[in-house]
Design an enzyme around this catalytic site. Structure first.
Site, mmCIF file in Angstrom:
data_model
loop_
_atom_site.group_PDB
_atom_site.id
_atom_site.type_symbol
_atom_site.label_atom_id
_atom_site.label_comp_id
_atom_site.label_asym_id
_atom_site.label_seq_id
_atom_site.Cartn_x
_atom_site.Cartn_y
_atom_site.Cartn_z
ATOM 1 N N ARG A 6 -5.633 5.510 -8.088
ATOM 2 C CA ARG A 6 -5.336 6.934 -8.226
ATOM 3 C C ARG A 6 -5.260 7.344 -9.697
ATOM 4 N NH1 ARG A 6 -0.045 7.430 -4.615
ATOM 5 N NH2 ARG A 6 -0.291 9.676 -5.029
ATOM 6 N N LEU A 57 0.869 -1.173 0.000
ATOM 7 C CA LEU A 57 0.000 0.000 0.000
ATOM 8 C C LEU A 57 0.902 1.217 0.000
ATOM 9 C CD1 LEU A 57 -2.651 -0.966 2.747
ATOM 10 C CD2 LEU A 57 -2.894 -1.150 0.255
ATOM 11 N N ASP A 58 0.505 2.252 -0.721
ATOM 12 C CA ASP A 58 1.293 3.488 -0.707
ATOM 13 C C ASP A 58 1.425 4.016 0.717
ATOM 14 O OD1 ASP A 58 1.469 3.404 -3.475
ATOM 15 O OD2 ASP A 58 -0.299 4.664 -3.761
ATOM 16 N N LYS A 59 2.472 4.759 0.952
ATOM 17 C CA LYS A 59 2.728 5.308 2.288
ATOM 18 C C LYS A 59 1.489 5.980 2.865
ATOM 19 C CE LYS A 59 5.436 8.890 4.650
ATOM 20 N NZ LYS A 59 6.489 9.933 4.507
#
Length: 342
Positions: free
Chosen positions: A251, A149-151
């Site tokens: 996104r 997962l992205d930060k």
């Protein structure tokens, strides 16, 4: 049929003999079929490091074509200590057993050490939490990260604690059989309440740090979405289900349709004239939301050992829910905004 006189799986040596089914196969592929707890990359690593012998010869190639009645010995060295430091970082553990762990990752926590984030990551935290229950992945005592997962994305993530679990979960991700559902707060309201966004995603030709929908190149990506709630015409709460798992997929896909995530400084920006929609306090909360409004709500998979269907769900965190309430309240107060068609 292959025969095996291998000792128990927790020992280091496994002995095999080829037969009609082994003859004509590549060495690495044949060993993968007989050792489901080892990934193909791990098998190749063992072959390249001389840990696999064929008729007593250790200097063999992974692409070697096997013959009938050959003796193969696979040696698995004890896992080595990882160079990554174990760091006591608070984790919300949703599920854990001897094979895997599911955590609810907070926004702001990087998954794996990398340039710019050498420590204080999820992997550092898992090393401290799991300790002696880690049984070695790729020859190293570390948790097996099979997805990321992205930060600044919060939510559910599964990690393996053994090589077998890691290989099995990786196969499920590759086959796109993992269930992954996300909550997103976006600018604007999708024209259709439900829909599918698909196409190729690859590196942007203008900014190599970003991903983009590509007409040529890239990998196929598919996102199913449904509008859960529309906040006037300004924004919406959208549920996204991944059918593939490309970098920044949600996104990029939503931005390509004109619905960038609120707070996403990389792929989108807020629309103009927000002061006509929000009072100064609400405007400040929206503009100062410090991350992309994205949360991994659901993860579902087949347990690598028991074969049981596993499904876990967690609501978005407080910051996400507070932002949604700000959008909801502003919409109710603004009589000029017309409700969107559902």
């Amino acid at each position: 049929m292959a025969t095996s006189t291998s000792p128990p799986r927790n020992e280091n040596k496994r002995d095999f003999a080829t037969s009609d089914t082994g003859a004509g196969q590549r060495l690495d592929r044949w060993l993968v079929s007989l050792n489901p707890d080892l990934s193909r990359s791990r098998i190749k690593q063992l072959i390249d490091s001389g840990q696999v012998s064929v008729d007593g010869r250790n200097n063999v190639d992974a692409a070697l074509i096997l013959k009938r009645d050959q003796s193969i010995v696979l040696t698995i060295p004890p896992p080595t200590e990882t160079r990554i430091a174990a760091q006591a970082i608070e984790l919300e553990v949703v599920f854990e057993d001897a094979h895997l762990i599911v955590v609810n990752k907070p926004a702001g926590l990087v998954v794996h050490p990398a340039a710019g984030n050498p420590d204080r990551t999820l992997v550092n935290a898992l090393l401290a939490h799991c300790g002696d229950s880690l049984r070695g992945i790729g020859g190293e005592l570390r948790p097996g990260i099979v997805h990321r997962l992205d930060k600044d994305t919060s939510g559910l993530l599964v990690a393996a604690k053994s090589g077998g679990a890691h290989a099995h979960l990786a196969q499920q991700f590759a086959a796109h059989t993992i269930q992954r559902v996300y909550d997103a707060l976006v600018w604007g309201v999708p024209d259709l309440r439900k829909g599918i966004i698909s196409g190729q995603i690859g590196r942007s030709t203008t900014d190599r740090k970003k991903m983009a929908v590509r007409k040529i190149g890239g990998k196929y990506a598919e996102t199913h979405y449904e509008t859960l709630e529309a906040f006037g015409l300004v924004s919406a709460w959208v549920i996204c289900t991944l059918k593939t798992g490309r970098t920044h997929q949600i996104r990029v896909h939503l931005t390509s349709r004109g619905h960038a995530l609120i707070g996403d400084r990389t792929y989108g920006s807020s629309p103009g004239k927000l002061s006509k929609t929000f009072d100064s306090e609400a405007l400040g909360k929206v503009r100062n939301f410090s991350r992309q409004a994205l949360h991994a709500r659901v993860i579902g998979f087949t347990h690598p050992t028991t074969g049981k269907a596993m499904r876990f769900e967690r609501e978005p965190p407080v910051d996400f829910r507070d932002l949604a309430e700000t959008l909801r309240a502003a919409t109710k107060q603004n009589a000029k905004l017309k409700p969107s068609k559902r």
